[in-house]
Design a protein around this motif. Structure first.
Motif, PDB file in Angstrom:
ATOM      1  N   PHE A   1      -6.110  -8.573  -1.589  1.00 60.62           N
ATOM      2  CA  PHE A   1      -4.647  -8.560  -1.644  1.00 60.62           C
ATOM      3  C   PHE A   1      -4.061  -8.960  -0.300  1.00 60.62           C
ATOM      4  CE2 PHE A   1      -0.491  -6.552  -1.306  1.00 60.62           C
ATOM      5  CZ  PHE A   1       0.096  -6.920  -2.505  1.00 60.62           C
ATOM      6  N   ALA A   2      -4.625  -8.444   0.785  1.00 64.03           N
ATOM      7  CA  ALA A   2      -4.126  -8.765   2.125  1.00 64.03           C
ATOM      8  C   ALA A   2      -4.290 -10.247   2.424  1.00 64.03           C
ATOM      9  CB  ALA A   2      -4.837  -7.921   3.173  1.00 64.03           C
ATOM     10  N   GLU A   3      -5.428 -10.815   2.072  1.00 67.56           N
ATOM     11  CA  GLU A   3      -5.651 -12.237   2.321  1.00 67.56           C
ATOM     12  C   GLU A   3      -4.724 -13.091   1.480  1.00 67.56           C
ATOM     13  OE1 GLU A   3      -9.798 -12.916   1.652  1.00 67.56           O
ATOM     14  OE2 GLU A   3     -10.396 -11.954   3.522  1.00 67.56           O
ATOM     15  N   ALA A   4      -4.475 -12.696   0.237  1.00 72.20           N
ATOM     16  CA  ALA A   4      -3.605 -13.472  -0.646  1.00 72.20           C
ATOM     17  C   ALA A   4      -2.155 -13.424  -0.199  1.00 72.20           C
ATOM     18  CB  ALA A   4      -3.731 -12.956  -2.076  1.00 72.20           C
ATOM     19  N   HIS A   5      -1.740 -12.343   0.439  1.00 68.50           N
ATOM     20  CA  HIS A   5      -0.346 -12.182   0.830  1.00 68.50           C
ATOM     21  C   HIS A   5      -0.124 -12.338   2.332  1.00 68.50           C
ATOM     22  CE1 HIS A   5      -0.376 -10.449  -3.178  1.00 68.50           C
ATOM     23  NE2 HIS A   5       0.917 -10.701  -3.207  1.00 68.50           N
ATOM     24  N   GLY A   6      -1.130 -12.704   3.077  1.00 70.37           N
ATOM     25  CA  GLY A   6      -0.994 -12.959   4.506  1.00 70.37           C
ATOM     26  C   GLY A   6      -0.758 -11.703   5.331  1.00 70.37           C
ATOM     27  N   LEU A   7      -1.341 -10.584   4.918  1.00 75.48           N
ATOM     28  CA  LEU A   7      -1.170  -9.329   5.644  1.00 75.48           C
ATOM     29  C   LEU A   7      -2.367  -9.072   6.543  1.00 75.48           C
ATOM     30  CD1 LEU A   7       0.039  -7.126   2.668  1.00 75.48           C
ATOM     31  CD2 LEU A   7       1.449  -8.131   4.446  1.00 75.48           C
ATOM     32  N   ASP A   8      -2.171  -8.189   7.504  1.00 76.49           N
ATOM     33  CA  ASP A   8      -3.260  -7.773   8.381  1.00 76.49           C
ATOM     34  C   ASP A   8      -4.201  -6.878   7.572  1.00 76.49           C
ATOM     35  OD1 ASP A   8      -4.879  -7.079  10.501  1.00 76.49           O
ATOM     36  OD2 ASP A   8      -3.489  -5.573  11.292  1.00 76.49           O
ATOM     37  N   PRO A   9      -5.473  -7.238   7.423  1.00 73.75           N
ATOM     38  CA  PRO A   9      -6.375  -6.441   6.582  1.00 73.75           C
ATOM     39  C   PRO A   9      -6.649  -5.041   7.105  1.00 73.75           C
ATOM     40  CG  PRO A   9      -7.546  -8.299   7.556  1.00 73.75           C
ATOM     41  CD  PRO A   9      -6.116  -8.422   7.950  1.00 73.75           C
ATOM     42  N   PHE A  10      -6.298  -4.752   8.375  1.00 71.97           N
ATOM     43  CA  PHE A  10      -6.543  -3.430   8.936  1.00 71.97           C
ATOM     44  C   PHE A  10      -5.317  -2.526   8.870  1.00 71.97           C
ATOM     45  CE2 PHE A  10      -9.592  -6.258  11.036  1.00 71.97           C
ATOM     46  CZ  PHE A  10     -10.757  -5.636  10.642  1.00 71.97           C
ATOM     47  N   ASP A  11      -4.193  -3.049   8.411  1.00 68.70           N
ATOM     48  CA  ASP A  11      -2.972  -2.259   8.283  1.00 68.70           C
ATOM     49  C   ASP A  11      -2.919  -1.674   6.868  1.00 68.70           C
ATOM     50  OD1 ASP A  11      -0.562  -1.085   8.629  1.00 68.70           O
ATOM     51  OD2 ASP A  11       0.604  -2.943   8.779  1.00 68.70           O
ATOM     52  N   ILE A  12      -3.624  -0.585   6.675  1.00 69.41           N
ATOM     53  CA  ILE A  12      -3.805  -0.022   5.346  1.00 69.41           C
ATOM     54  C   ILE A  12      -2.497   0.492   4.759  1.00 69.41           C
ATOM     55  CG2 ILE A  12      -4.972   1.806   4.052  1.00 69.41           C
ATOM     56  CD1 ILE A  12      -7.312   1.459   5.984  1.00 69.41           C
ATOM     57  N   ASP A  13      -1.641   1.079   5.591  1.00 69.95           N
ATOM     58  CA  ASP A  13      -0.375   1.616   5.094  1.00 69.95           C
ATOM     59  C   ASP A  13       0.499   0.516   4.499  1.00 69.95           C
ATOM     60  OD1 ASP A  13      -1.114   4.168   5.906  1.00 69.95           O
ATOM     61  OD2 ASP A  13      -0.194   3.920   7.894  1.00 69.95           O
ATOM     62  N   THR A  14       0.609  -0.605   5.194  1.00 69.91           N
ATOM     63  CA  THR A  14       1.421  -1.713   4.708  1.00 69.91           C
ATOM     64  C   THR A  14       0.817  -2.307   3.444  1.00 69.91           C
ATOM     65  OG1 THR A  14       2.112  -2.217   6.955  1.00 69.91           O
ATOM     66  CG2 THR A  14       2.414  -3.947   5.317  1.00 69.91           C
ATOM     67  N   ILE A  15      -0.492  -2.457   3.418  1.00 67.84           N
ATOM     68  CA  ILE A  15      -1.152  -3.013   2.234  1.00 67.84           C
ATOM     69  C   ILE A  15      -0.922  -2.107   1.032  1.00 67.84           C
ATOM     70  CG2 ILE A  15      -3.374  -3.604   1.208  1.00 67.84           C
ATOM     71  CD1 ILE A  15      -4.288  -4.451   4.006  1.00 67.84           C
ATOM     72  N   ASP A  16      -1.099  -0.788   1.208  1.00 70.10           N
ATOM     73  CA  ASP A  16      -0.891   0.141   0.096  1.00 70.10           C
ATOM     74  C   ASP A  16       0.557   0.101  -0.394  1.00 70.10           C
ATOM     75  OD1 ASP A  16      -3.516   0.947   0.056  1.00 70.10           O
ATOM     76  OD2 ASP A  16      -3.182   2.749   1.276  1.00 70.10           O
ATOM     77  N   ARG A  17       1.497   0.026   0.554  1.00 65.64           N
ATOM     78  CA  ARG A  17       2.911  -0.012   0.172  1.00 65.64           C
ATOM     79  C   ARG A  17       3.218  -1.293  -0.600  1.00 65.64           C
ATOM     80  NH1 ARG A  17       6.519  -2.121   3.474  1.00 65.64           N
ATOM     81  NH2 ARG A  17       5.305  -1.552   5.312  1.00 65.64           N
ATOM     82  N   ARG A  18       2.735  -2.426  -0.104  1.00 61.23           N
ATOM     83  CA  ARG A  18       2.978  -3.704  -0.782  1.00 61.23           C
ATOM     84  C   ARG A  18       2.280  -3.756  -2.139  1.00 61.23           C
ATOM     85  NH1 ARG A  18       4.198  -8.148   2.956  1.00 61.23           N
ATOM     86  NH2 ARG A  18       5.746  -7.251   4.344  1.00 61.23           N
ATOM     87  N   MET A  19       1.088  -3.182  -2.237  1.00 57.53           N
ATOM     88  CA  MET A  19       0.392  -3.159  -3.529  1.00 57.53           C
ATOM     89  C   MET A  19       1.167  -2.320  -4.532  1.00 57.53           C
ATOM     90  SD  MET A  19      -3.636  -2.919  -2.442  1.00 57.53           S
ATOM     91  CE  MET A  19      -4.291  -2.992  -4.098  1.00 57.53           C
ATOM     92  N   ALA A  20       1.707  -1.188  -4.089  1.00 58.37           N
ATOM     93  CA  ALA A  20       2.495  -0.340  -4.970  1.00 58.37           C
ATOM     94  C   ALA A  20       3.767  -1.066  -5.419  1.00 58.37           C
ATOM     95  CB  ALA A  20       2.849   0.969  -4.277  1.00 58.37           C
ATOM     96  N   GLU A  21       4.406  -1.782  -4.491  1.00 59.83           N
ATOM     97  CA  GLU A  21       5.602  -2.545  -4.842  1.00 59.83           C
ATOM     98  C   GLU A  21       5.272  -3.641  -5.845  1.00 59.83           C
ATOM     99  OE1 GLU A  21       7.078  -4.021  -1.137  1.00 59.83           O
ATOM    100  OE2 GLU A  21       7.781  -2.040  -0.467  1.00 59.83           O
ATOM    101  N   THR A  22       4.145  -4.320  -5.629  1.00 66.56           N
ATOM    102  CA  THR A  22       3.738  -5.394  -6.526  1.00 66.56           C
ATOM    103  C   THR A  22       3.409  -4.858  -7.913  1.00 66.56           C
ATOM    104  OG1 THR A  22       2.841  -6.610  -4.645  1.00 66.56           O
ATOM    105  CG2 THR A  22       2.112  -7.295  -6.822  1.00 66.56           C
TER     106      THR A  22
END
Length: 101
Positions: A53-74
């Protein structure tokens, strides 16, 4: 003389029999190993899902909080595709994770 020393080892009706506690210990260890394998597999799947998900959306793969938040939004919006890039903004200078570096 040598024959006497060989026969002096432990003997009797209980010699060579395993205690039932040994079977319980072996079964317990098997259950623990299977549980560890299950939880490790579950954690690895979640990690791969976050990384993809992080690679597909251009996010930092180590920023777990942002990834979880964006995944929940998606998941809440039902979107399954990567966001479209706007042509006027350079993606190399953009910080999509919102990190202060």
């Amino acid at each position: 003389m040598a024959q006497e020393q060989v026969n002096r080892g432990p003997q009797g009706p209980e010699f060579g029999k395993a205690a039932p506690v040994g079977l319980l210990v072996i079964i317990g260890l098997l259950v623990v190993i299977l549980a560890l394998g299950y939880f490790f597999n579950r954690r690895m799947r979640k990690m791969h899902k976050r990384r993809d998900f992080a690679e597909a959306h251009g996010l930092d793969p180590f920023d777990i909080d942002t990834i979880d938040r964006r995944m929940a939004e998606t998941e809440a919006t039902g979107a399954t595709t990567a966001p479209a890039d706007s042509g006027d903004q350079d993606s190399s200078t953009e910080d999509p994770g919102g990190d202060q570096r």
